[in-house]
Design an enzyme around this catalytic site. Structure first.
Site, short mmCIF file in Angstrom:
data_model
loop_
_atom_site.label_atom_id
_atom_site.label_comp_id
_atom_site.label_asym_id
_atom_site.label_seq_id
_atom_site.Cartn_x
_atom_site.Cartn_y
_atom_site.Cartn_z
N TYR A 223 -2.36 -10.40 4.57
CA TYR A 223 -2.47 -8.99 4.97
C TYR A 223 -3.91 -8.70 5.32
O TYR A 223 -4.79 -8.69 4.45
CB TYR A 223 -1.97 -8.12 3.82
CG TYR A 223 -1.95 -6.63 4.06
CD1 TYR A 223 -2.08 -6.07 5.33
CD2 TYR A 223 -1.78 -5.74 2.99
CE1 TYR A 223 -2.05 -4.71 5.54
CE2 TYR A 223 -1.74 -4.37 3.18
CZ TYR A 223 -1.88 -3.86 4.45
OH TYR A 223 -1.86 -2.51 4.65
N ARG B 47 -9.04 -0.73 4.69
CA ARG B 47 -8.87 -0.57 3.25
C ARG B 47 -9.65 -1.59 2.42
O ARG B 47 -10.01 -1.31 1.29
CB ARG B 47 -7.38 -0.62 2.87
CG ARG B 47 -6.61 0.62 3.29
CD ARG B 47 -5.18 0.57 2.80
NE ARG B 47 -4.45 1.77 3.16
CZ ARG B 47 -4.35 2.87 2.42
NH1 ARG B 47 -4.96 2.92 1.24
NH2 ARG B 47 -3.65 3.91 2.82
N LYS C 78 0.26 -10.08 8.42
CA LYS C 78 0.36 -8.65 8.72
C LYS C 78 -1.02 -8.23 9.20
O LYS C 78 -1.96 -8.13 8.42
CB LYS C 78 0.78 -7.84 7.49
CG LYS C 78 0.82 -6.33 7.77
CD LYS C 78 1.12 -5.52 6.51
CE LYS C 78 1.10 -4.02 6.85
NZ LYS C 78 1.34 -3.18 5.64
N ILE D 275 5.46 -4.59 9.95
CA ILE D 275 5.62 -4.07 8.59
C ILE D 275 5.25 -2.60 8.69
O ILE D 275 4.09 -2.26 8.92
CB ILE D 275 4.77 -4.83 7.57
CG1 ILE D 275 5.26 -6.29 7.49
CG2 ILE D 275 4.87 -4.17 6.19
CD1 ILE D 275 4.48 -7.17 6.52
N THR E 6 0.83 -1.21 0.00
CA THR E 6 0.00 0.00 0.00
C THR E 6 0.87 1.25 0.00
O THR E 6 0.62 2.20 -0.76
CB THR E 6 -0.91 0.01 1.24
OG1 THR E 6 -1.66 -1.19 1.29
CG2 THR E 6 -1.86 1.20 1.19
N TYR F 187 -13.06 -5.26 -2.08
CA TYR F 187 -14.26 -4.98 -2.88
C TYR F 187 -15.18 -6.18 -3.05
O TYR F 187 -16.35 -6.10 -2.72
CB TYR F 187 -13.89 -4.41 -4.26
CG TYR F 187 -15.11 -3.90 -5.00
CD1 TYR F 187 -15.75 -2.73 -4.59
CD2 TYR F 187 -15.64 -4.59 -6.08
CE1 TYR F 187 -16.89 -2.28 -5.24
CE2 TYR F 187 -16.78 -4.14 -6.74
CZ TYR F 187 -17.40 -2.98 -6.31
OH TYR F 187 -18.53 -2.55 -6.95
#
Length: 304
Positions: free
Chosen positions: A138, A143, A166, A208, A49, A112
């Site tokens: 992740y 997000r 993560k 991270i 990202t 999405y």
């Protein structure tokens, strides 16, 4: 976790530097990698990202993987962000990343389309079977729009290919429970800089990080002090760097981090649309916060 190499320690989610006309600035990328090597981080994440991955072409991503792996010593691992919401495309990029020499893959839960738990399991299983290197799941609900439970995370971590997570929900209760449920299956890393120290206390194995783009040595020192039992020293670094971490997210990441790096003459303050450079008021606050934080860390011996 089996015999796969573990993913632990301090990884920097590295920015992708651009020239003013929007091309990748390879000279600046080398400078960034050199700073990370000097700080002795454990790894870098390329095209995550923070690396503005949605705006990068496949060719650009593969070139970044190759450059990072060729530039850095073998002791510093390279993780490639190859996740997306199309399993087939993620597999193809993952294969290309593996061929480019990366050590592991960062695979976000598909945004999405929000698959079910069984769909997520099948997604990670398909990617893992297509490559020979480990996957880091992740989890970033802010997000992706999809928040997994500790049980969901443990279920996906039962896949032998998923050796790390993560975890970026900023929920310490979720993190702690997930670590407990999946502790024999995967290493958990904080995906939120401000929770790094607390997650170490809860059984986390690393981070991270965004802030390590600008002050990588601080988190390396925090980790070393915590691991040798100097919890007071680790806490002092956490408290010193915390205001800067907050400032780095006043506006959308990586705008603030890129501004600080540009102010140090390392990169140009350039992002690809739809992201733009930070506003003047934010820039002023970032400058003041960075200098204050840097001085406090120097006083603590956390930058040496």
């Amino acid at each position: 976790m089996g015999s796969a190499p573990r993913i632990t320690g301090v990884y920097t989610a590295i920015v992708t530097p651009f020239t003013k006309d929007g091309q990748i600035d390879w000279g600046a990328f080398d400078k960034l990698l050199h700073l990370q090597a000097q700080a002795e981080v454990d790894g870098v994440v390329v095209t995550g990202t923070t690396g503005e991955s949605p705006t990068l072409s496949v060719d650009e991503k593969v070139s970044l993987y190759r450059r990072a792996r060729a530039f850095l010593p073998a002791s510093i691992k390279v993780m490639a962000g190859t996740g997306g919401n199309d399993t087939r495309q993620s597999i193809e990029l993952s294969k290309l990343a593996q061929d480019a020499g990366v050590d592991s893959l960062l695979v976000v839960t598909p945004p999405y389309n929000k698959p079910t738990r069984e769909g997520l399991y099948a997604h990670y299983e398909a990617i893992g079977k297509a490559v020979r290197i480990p996957l880091c799941l992740y989890h970033v609900p802010s997000r992706t729009g999809q928040r997994l439970s500790p049980e969901d995370l443990a279920y996906i971590c039962s896949l032998p290919q998923v050796t790390a997570v993560k975890e970026a929900s900023a929920d310490l209760c979720l993190f702690s429970k997930a670590v407990t449920l999946a502790q024999t299956q995967a290493d958990f890393l904080s995906g939120d800089d401000f929770t790094f120290l607390p997650t170490l206390a809860a059984g986390g194995q690393g981070v991270i990080s965004v802030v390590t783009n600008v002050l990588p040595r601080a988190f390396v020192q925090l980790t070393r002090r915590f691991r040798r039992g100097d919890t007071g020293g680790a806490l002092a670094i956490h408290q010193a760097i915390f205001p800067l971490i907050e400032c780095l997210f006043i506006e959308s990441n990586p705008g603030p981090a890129k501004y600080i790096l540009a102010s140090q003459g390392i990169i140009q303050d350039s992002l690809r649309l739809p992201l733009v450079s930070v506003q003047p008021a934010t820039a002023k606050r970032l400058t003041e916060c960075f200098e204050h934080c840097k001085q406090k860390l120097q006083d603590l011996g956390a930058l040496s």
